[in-house]
Design a protein around this motif. Structure first.
Motif, PDB file in Angstrom:
ATOM      1  N   ILE A 125       5.628 -11.137   7.481  1.00  0.00           N
ATOM      2  CA  ILE A 125       6.165  -9.893   8.022  1.00  0.00           C
ATOM      3  C   ILE A 125       5.369  -8.740   7.419  1.00  0.00           C
ATOM      4  CG2 ILE A 125       8.086  -8.276   7.818  1.00  0.00           C
ATOM      5  CD1 ILE A 125       9.999 -10.492   8.371  1.00  0.00           C
ATOM      6  N   THR A 126       4.882  -7.839   8.286  1.00  0.00           N
ATOM      7  CA  THR A 126       4.269  -6.604   7.815  1.00  0.00           C
ATOM      8  C   THR A 126       5.161  -5.451   8.259  1.00  0.00           C
ATOM      9  OG1 THR A 126       2.900  -6.249   9.785  1.00  0.00           O
ATOM     10  CG2 THR A 126       1.978  -7.629   8.034  1.00  0.00           C
ATOM     11  N   ALA A 127       5.487  -4.594   7.327  1.00  0.00           N
ATOM     12  CA  ALA A 127       6.358  -3.453   7.602  1.00  0.00           C
ATOM     13  C   ALA A 127       5.612  -2.169   7.280  1.00  0.00           C
ATOM     14  CB  ALA A 127       7.638  -3.548   6.779  1.00  0.00           C
ATOM     15  N   GLU A 128       5.729  -1.191   8.175  1.00  0.00           N
ATOM     16  CA  GLU A 128       5.039   0.085   7.992  1.00  0.00           C
ATOM     17  C   GLU A 128       5.974   1.230   8.339  1.00  0.00           C
ATOM     18  OE1 GLU A 128       1.088   2.483   9.706  1.00  0.00           O
ATOM     19  OE2 GLU A 128       1.636   0.497  10.465  1.00  0.00           O
ATOM     20  N   LYS A 129       6.064   2.225   7.458  1.00  0.00           N
ATOM     21  CA  LYS A 129       6.860   3.414   7.757  1.00  0.00           C
ATOM     22  C   LYS A 129       6.249   4.125   8.963  1.00  0.00           C
ATOM     23  CE  LYS A 129       9.945   3.454   4.369  1.00  0.00           C
ATOM     24  NZ  LYS A 129       9.864   4.457   3.298  1.00  0.00           N
ATOM     25  N   THR A 130       7.069   4.504   9.905  1.00  0.00           N
ATOM     26  CA  THR A 130       6.572   5.156  11.110  1.00  0.00           C
ATOM     27  C   THR A 130       6.279   6.628  10.853  1.00  0.00           C
ATOM     28  OG1 THR A 130       8.832   5.604  11.796  1.00  0.00           O
ATOM     29  CG2 THR A 130       7.813   3.593  12.636  1.00  0.00           C
ATOM     30  N   ALA A 131       5.454   7.197  11.729  1.00  0.00           N
ATOM     31  CA  ALA A 131       5.149   8.619  11.648  1.00  0.00           C
ATOM     32  C   ALA A 131       6.328   9.430  12.189  1.00  0.00           C
ATOM     33  CB  ALA A 131       3.894   8.925  12.452  1.00  0.00           C
ATOM     34  N   TYR A 163      -3.720 -10.921   4.569  1.00  0.00           N
ATOM     35  CA  TYR A 163      -2.688  -9.934   4.261  1.00  0.00           C
ATOM     36  C   TYR A 163      -2.322  -9.877   2.780  1.00  0.00           C
ATOM     37  CZ  TYR A 163      -2.072  -9.198   9.241  1.00  0.00           C
ATOM     38  OH  TYR A 163      -2.286  -8.862  10.559  1.00  0.00           O
ATOM     39  N   SER A 164      -3.043 -10.610   1.934  1.00  0.00           N
ATOM     40  CA  SER A 164      -2.801 -10.596   0.496  1.00  0.00           C
ATOM     41  C   SER A 164      -3.641  -9.516  -0.187  1.00  0.00           C
ATOM     42  CB  SER A 164      -3.144 -11.961  -0.123  1.00  0.00           C
ATOM     43  OG  SER A 164      -2.289 -12.970   0.351  1.00  0.00           O
ATOM     44  N   ALA A 165      -3.129  -8.995  -1.298  1.00  0.00           N
ATOM     45  CA  ALA A 165      -3.921  -8.070  -2.114  1.00  0.00           C
ATOM     46  C   ALA A 165      -5.119  -8.829  -2.669  1.00  0.00           C
ATOM     47  CB  ALA A 165      -3.072  -7.516  -3.253  1.00  0.00           C
ATOM     48  N   ASP A 216       0.867  -1.173   0.000  1.00  0.00           N
ATOM     49  CA  ASP A 216       0.000   0.000   0.000  1.00  0.00           C
ATOM     50  C   ASP A 216       0.904   1.224   0.000  1.00  0.00           C
ATOM     51  OD1 ASP A 216      -1.679   2.151   0.641  1.00  0.00           O
ATOM     52  OD2 ASP A 216      -3.047   0.889   1.790  1.00  0.00           O
ATOM     53  N   THR A 217       1.044   1.858  -1.157  1.00  0.00           N
ATOM     54  CA  THR A 217       1.952   2.999  -1.259  1.00  0.00           C
ATOM     55  C   THR A 217       1.408   4.219  -0.531  1.00  0.00           C
ATOM     56  OG1 THR A 217       0.946   3.605  -3.386  1.00  0.00           O
ATOM     57  CG2 THR A 217       2.917   2.216  -3.444  1.00  0.00           C
ATOM     58  N   GLY A 218       0.073   4.305  -0.391  1.00  0.00           N
ATOM     59  CA  GLY A 218      -0.521   5.437   0.310  1.00  0.00           C
ATOM     60  C   GLY A 218      -0.236   5.384   1.803  1.00  0.00           C
ATOM     61  N   ARG A 219      -0.404   4.188   2.399  1.00  0.00           N
ATOM     62  CA  ARG A 219      -0.188   4.039   3.836  1.00  0.00           C
ATOM     63  C   ARG A 219       1.228   3.571   4.159  1.00  0.00           C
ATOM     64  NH1 ARG A 219      -3.905   0.420   6.714  1.00  0.00           N
ATOM     65  NH2 ARG A 219      -3.297   1.680   8.507  1.00  0.00           N
ATOM     66  N   LYS A 220       2.052   3.388   3.124  1.00  0.00           N
ATOM     67  CA  LYS A 220       3.464   3.019   3.283  1.00  0.00           C
ATOM     68  C   LYS A 220       3.619   1.701   4.053  1.00  0.00           C
ATOM     69  CE  LYS A 220       4.909   6.936   1.452  1.00  0.00           C
ATOM     70  NZ  LYS A 220       3.619   7.608   1.233  1.00  0.00           N
ATOM     71  N   THR A 221       2.897   0.678   3.573  1.00  0.00           N
ATOM     72  CA  THR A 221       2.989  -0.629   4.203  1.00  0.00           C
ATOM     73  C   THR A 221       3.382  -1.683   3.174  1.00  0.00           C
ATOM     74  OG1 THR A 221       0.635  -1.101   3.852  1.00  0.00           O
ATOM     75  CG2 THR A 221       1.253  -0.051   5.929  1.00  0.00           C
ATOM     76  N   LEU A 222       3.992  -2.757   3.674  1.00  0.00           N
ATOM     77  CA  LEU A 222       4.435  -3.851   2.818  1.00  0.00           C
ATOM     78  C   LEU A 222       4.231  -5.154   3.587  1.00  0.00           C
ATOM     79  CD1 LEU A 222       5.906  -4.560   0.097  1.00  0.00           C
ATOM     80  CD2 LEU A 222       8.041  -4.483   1.392  1.00  0.00           C
ATOM     81  N   ASN A 223       3.547  -6.123   2.961  1.00  0.00           N
ATOM     82  CA  ASN A 223       3.315  -7.426   3.573  1.00  0.00           C
ATOM     83  C   ASN A 223       4.105  -8.484   2.818  1.00  0.00           C
ATOM     84  OD1 ASN A 223       1.433  -6.016   5.092  1.00  0.00           O
ATOM     85  ND2 ASN A 223      -0.312  -6.748   3.904  1.00  0.00           N
ATOM     86  N   LEU A 224       4.893  -9.268   3.544  1.00  0.00           N
ATOM     87  CA  LEU A 224       5.773 -10.261   2.937  1.00  0.00           C
ATOM     88  C   LEU A 224       5.445 -11.657   3.469  1.00  0.00           C
ATOM     89  CD1 LEU A 224       9.183  -8.385   3.410  1.00  0.00           C
ATOM     90  CD2 LEU A 224       7.623  -8.243   1.455  1.00  0.00           C
ATOM     91  N   ALA A 262      12.967   5.218  15.128  1.00  0.00           N
ATOM     92  CA  ALA A 262      12.819   4.097  14.200  1.00  0.00           C
ATOM     93  C   ALA A 262      12.116   4.552  12.927  1.00  0.00           C
ATOM     94  CB  ALA A 262      12.025   2.975  14.855  1.00  0.00           C
ATOM     95  N   ALA A 263      12.587   4.050  11.794  1.00  0.00           N
ATOM     96  CA  ALA A 263      12.007   4.420  10.511  1.00  0.00           C
ATOM     97  C   ALA A 263      10.896   3.471  10.084  1.00  0.00           C
ATOM     98  CB  ALA A 263      13.101   4.446   9.426  1.00  0.00           C
ATOM     99  N   VAL A 264      10.841   2.305  10.693  1.00  0.00           N
ATOM    100  CA  VAL A 264       9.858   1.308  10.263  1.00  0.00           C
ATOM    101  C   VAL A 264       9.383   0.503  11.468  1.00  0.00           C
ATOM    102  CG1 VAL A 264      11.615  -0.436   9.747  1.00  0.00           C
ATOM    103  CG2 VAL A 264       9.400  -0.556   8.593  1.00  0.00           C
ATOM    104  N   LYS A 265       8.109   0.147  11.453  1.00  0.00           N
ATOM    105  CA  LYS A 265       7.543  -0.749  12.448  1.00  0.00           C
ATOM    106  C   LYS A 265       7.313  -2.094  11.772  1.00  0.00           C
ATOM    107  CE  LYS A 265       3.764  -1.226  15.797  1.00  0.00           C
ATOM    108  NZ  LYS A 265       3.298  -2.548  15.338  1.00  0.00           N
TER     109      LYS A 265
END
Length: 318
Positions: free
Chosen positions: A40-46, A106-108, A21-29, A88-91
């Motif tokens: 693993i779910t990664a999210e850019k922190t505020a 967690y899949s598209a 999700d490029t809008g919410r800056k998340t990535l699911n692996l 931290a840059a990522v959660k």
């Protein structure tokens, strides 16, 4: 020697990207750890506003690249000074071992708006819910309720087995940024799986819980109660009644969207109408008697086993 959670995370073997999700800056692996599936779910922190002076210092921005300049406007790409403890840059969240249900979640996937009638709920969805609470799927919930896990995080607890609950930070919150505050409320009673089990007899319980949750959250985090929204999900991600408490400024995306989230106040008002109908001599009704419209992803078992077959004029496979 048993491995630590950090050891497990470092042992993750990447397989494929489930969703981005490029809008919410998340990535699911999706991958594996010691031969077992893991997500693993990664999210850019505020950004932390308290660290703003450090952010714009040479130390805070050690590297800069000018992309473009036009009159008074300038665009840069840069690197930030990072620290897992303070900046931290990522959660990163780890689900291990994960199940097929987690992988689908967690899949598209393409969403569908479905109408769950009382009949569909009684014949099919209630059976699906019964499947999902069997086989230890709620052990992690009971670990929290019985203080075997996350007890150090509890913000408020009423231990009464009928009216009590635990209020604690949700794993999706970084515990720092107040405008992204996210808490969960997990009730002690086990007879309510979802809003479908609610009726007018639960009004006092829900009103009391709402008031105490708002008060406890406001006291702990110095946030006014009118800056908080309290809601339930239908369908929920797990079938033990729980609430979500979120700062009104926090963009929760689809988690708080129409077709998923229902404000607790709205639930209470609906039950109050039901109570008045009963008092006027009407039949006893509850949420099980309502038609509920909501979003469900095409990877969700409810879509594949219930609503897709119904759409095609076939008998659901549940």
């Amino acid at each position: 020697m048993a491995s630590t959670p950090e050891d497990d995370l470092r042992a993750f073997q990447f397989e494929r990207v489930l969703n981005q999700d490029t809008g919410r800056k998340t990535l699911n692996l999706l991958g594996s750890i010691n031969g077992q599936p893991a997500i693993i779910t990664a999210e850019k922190t505020a950004f932390n506003a308290d660290r703003a002076p450090a952010l714009v210092s040479p130390e805070g921005l050690p590297s800069l690249h000018l992309l473009q300049k036009n009159d008074i406007y300038h665009w840069f790409m840069g690197t930030l000074q990072q620290s897992a403890d303070a900046a931290a840059a990522v959660k990163v969240n780890l689900i291990y071992p994960c199940t097929d249900v987690h992988i689908k979640k967690y899949s598209a996937q393409k969403p569908h708006m479905v109408v769950e009638t009382p009949e569909v709920y009684a014949r099919y969805v209630s059976r699906y819910i019964a499947e999902k609470v069997a086989g230890g799927r709620l052990n992690w919930v009971y670990n929290i309720l019985e203080h075997r896990s996350e007890s150090e995080k509890i913000v408020y607890e009423d231990e009464d087995k009928l009216t009590g609950f635990i209020l604690l930070p949700d794993l999706k919150w970084d515990l720092v940024t107040m405008t992204s505050l996210y808490l969960s409320v997990i009730v002690h009673r086990t007879d309510i799986r979802s809003i479908r089990d609610l009726n007018a007899s639960h009004l006092a319980f829900l009103r009391s819980m709402r008031d105490r949750v708002l008060s406890a959250t406001s006291d702990r985090y110095a946030i006014a109660s009118d800056e908080l929204k309290v809601y339930v999900h239908y369908q929920p991600s797990y079938y033990h009644f729980h609430l979500h408490v979120v700062h009104v400024a926090h963009d929760m995306g689809s988690s708080a969207a129409v077709g998923k989230a229902i404000l607790l106040d709205e639930v209470i008002q609906t039950l109050e109408v039901m109570q008045r109908v009963q008092a006027a001599g009407g039949t006893e009704i509850g949420y099980k008697d309502l038609e509920i419209t909501y979003l469900v992803g095409e990877e969700h078992d409810l879509w594949r086993r219930v609503f897709e077959p119904l759409k095609q004029g076939l008998e659901p496979t549940i």
